[in-house]
Design an enzyme around this catalytic site. Structure first.
Site, PDB file in Angstrom:
ATOM      1  N   GLY A  83      55.794  27.614  67.196  1.00 14.03           N
ATOM      2  CA  GLY A  83      56.529  27.940  65.979  1.00 14.03           C
ATOM      3  C   GLY A  83      57.485  29.105  66.092  1.00 14.03           C
TER       4      GLY A  83
ATOM      5  N   CYS B 190      54.839  16.881  64.974  1.00 14.44           N
ATOM      6  CA  CYS B 190      54.980  18.338  64.868  1.00 14.44           C
ATOM      7  C   CYS B 190      56.295  18.611  64.160  1.00 14.44           C
ATOM      8  CB  CYS B 190      54.976  18.961  66.249  1.00 14.44           C
ATOM      9  SG  CYS B 190      55.341  20.732  66.266  1.00 14.44           S
ATOM     10  N   ASN B 191      56.236  19.353  63.066  1.00 18.46           N
ATOM     11  CA  ASN B 191      57.458  19.678  62.331  1.00 18.46           C
ATOM     12  C   ASN B 191      58.424  20.485  63.185  1.00 18.46           C
ATOM     13  OD1 ASN B 191      57.063  18.955  59.226  1.00 18.46           O
ATOM     14  ND2 ASN B 191      55.091  19.643  60.023  1.00 18.46           N
ATOM     15  N   THR B 192      57.882  21.413  63.982  1.00 17.69           N
ATOM     16  CA  THR B 192      58.728  22.260  64.812  1.00 17.69           C
ATOM     17  C   THR B 192      59.456  21.436  65.869  1.00 17.69           C
ATOM     18  OG1 THR B 192      57.262  24.154  64.468  1.00 17.69           O
ATOM     19  CG2 THR B 192      58.737  24.251  66.364  1.00 17.69           C
TER      20      THR B 192
ATOM     21  N   CYS C 182      53.058  22.142  58.527  1.00 14.55           N
ATOM     22  CA  CYS C 182      52.651  22.177  59.936  1.00 14.55           C
ATOM     23  C   CYS C 182      51.425  21.294  60.058  1.00 14.55           C
ATOM     24  CB  CYS C 182      52.332  23.599  60.389  1.00 14.55           C
ATOM     25  SG  CYS C 182      51.602  23.714  62.047  1.00 14.55           S
ATOM     26  N   THR C 183      51.385  20.473  61.093  1.00 15.82           N
ATOM     27  CA  THR C 183      50.279  19.527  61.204  1.00 15.82           C
ATOM     28  C   THR C 183      48.966  20.180  61.594  1.00 15.82           C
ATOM     29  OG1 THR C 183      51.184  18.972  63.391  1.00 15.82           O
ATOM     30  CG2 THR C 183      51.609  17.435  61.594  1.00 15.82           C
ATOM     31  N   HIS C 184      48.955  21.481  61.820  1.00 11.39           N
ATOM     32  CA  HIS C 184      47.687  22.194  61.981  1.00 11.39           C
ATOM     33  C   HIS C 184      47.045  22.510  60.624  1.00 11.39           C
ATOM     34  CE1 HIS C 184      48.943  22.853  66.129  1.00 11.39           C
ATOM     35  NE2 HIS C 184      47.765  23.385  66.388  1.00 11.39           N
TER      36      HIS C 184
END
Length: 317
Positions: free
Chosen positions: A99, A129-131, A239-241
């Site tokens: 990130g 992943c958005n990033t 965020c996928t976390h």
């Protein structure tokens, strides 16, 4: 600390709060399904990959971060929506967090992992992943002929369904500063108030397995307080976390705030793309293999985040 990017849009950013980031876990998801031909940007891949549909050799490749039930939210949704496909999970534990890394680094790491998947004859790629999506999706689509499915914060449905006229977004700094994210706000959130919060440190909490620790709750309280105070009834987990932290997030935001994550929408889009290209596998050959950069150093944490995975191989890129 505050900066206004667009009308009705507030962006908040904090300097990174120290967190134990020595234990690292999967960063993003890549799925394979389709006919792949690389462009000149991938000189080693100048070849046609055979079509992989409706046979036991059909490959659906994917790598993604976890959900609240110790599963990977996007991978879980994909496997439910595409029960006959074979998935390959690729994760980059060795270089997380992404990130706050330079965009050039993110693009090159994503390229390297996609290259690996194409060598494995992946027929489609899901960037869970958005990033990675913000930095690399458009570049990969120009360079490759395989379907590239990315992930974006769920701003559109949040803005469309808010009752209070206020939505919140938490994401990595790289995502909140990306042109893709600002474009989302311009296209879909012009008539609502958006409180965007860059949330450094949360991904590291997930990677350490600190889903409900005091440190995690302190970070969440700091990041979510301005969103709750603004009256947001939709919270986009950018965020996928972050789905791993849903329980703690919901306790802070209260029952009136709905949490939006991208797993199901991405799975539906992936299925539609495969169907349109004639690439859906009709035979039951479901499986999932795991490749993780830094797997040896993080076996204990990976076993926690990837329950049921018999073997986790080292990602060789």
């Amino acid at each position: 600390m505050n900066s206004v990017h667009l009308p009705n849009t507030i962006s908040l950013d904090w300097e990174r709060t120290p967190a134990d980031s020595t234990v690292k876990t999967p960063v993003f998801t890549i799925t394979g399904t389709g006919t792949g031909q690389a462009s000149n940007s991938f000189p080693a891949l100048k070849k046609d990959f055979p079509r992989l549909s409706n046979t036991s050799d059909s490959l659906s490749r994917k790598s993604s971060p976890p959900s609240t039930t110790c599963r990977l939210s996007v991978l879980k949704a994909l496997r439910e929506e595409l029960p006959n496909e074979q998935f390959l999970y690729c994760a980059d534990c060795a270089h997380t967090p992404w990130g706050d890394k330079p965009e050039s680094f993110i693009v090159e790491r994503t390229r390297a992992i996609v290259h690996f998947l194409l060598e494995k004859r992946a027929k489609a790629i899901v960037l869970a992943c958005n990033t990675a999506t913000a930095a690399a999706a458009d570049i990969l689509r120009r360079e490759l002929s395989v379907p590239i499915i990315g992930i974006e914060p769920a701003v559109k449905p949040a803005a469309a369904h808010t009752r209070t006229g206020v939505i919140g977004v938490i994401a990595t700094r790289r995502t909140t500063e990306s042109a893709r994210y600002l474009s989302l706000l311009k296209r879909f959130a012009g008539n609502v108030k958006v409180v965007t919060v860059a949330a450094p440190g949360l991904m590291e909490c997930v990677e350490c397995g600190d889903f409900n620790s005091e440190t995690t709750r302190e970070l969440l309280l700091k990041y979510l307080t301005p969103i709750k105070a603004a009256g947001a009834d939709k919270l986009v987990l950018g965020c996928t976390h972050y789905p791993f932290l849903s329980e703690a997030i919901s306790e802070i935001m209260g029952p009136e705030a709905e949490l939006l994550e991208p797993g199901k929408p991405v799975a539906l889009v992936t299925r539609a793309r495969l169907r349109s290209l004639g690439l859906l596998n009709d035979e039951d050959s479901a499986s999932c293999a795991y490749f993780v950069a830094g797997a040896k150093e993080h076996q204990a944490t990976l076993k926690l985040l990837l329950p049921g995975s018999e073997t986790i191989a080292e990602l060789p890129v």
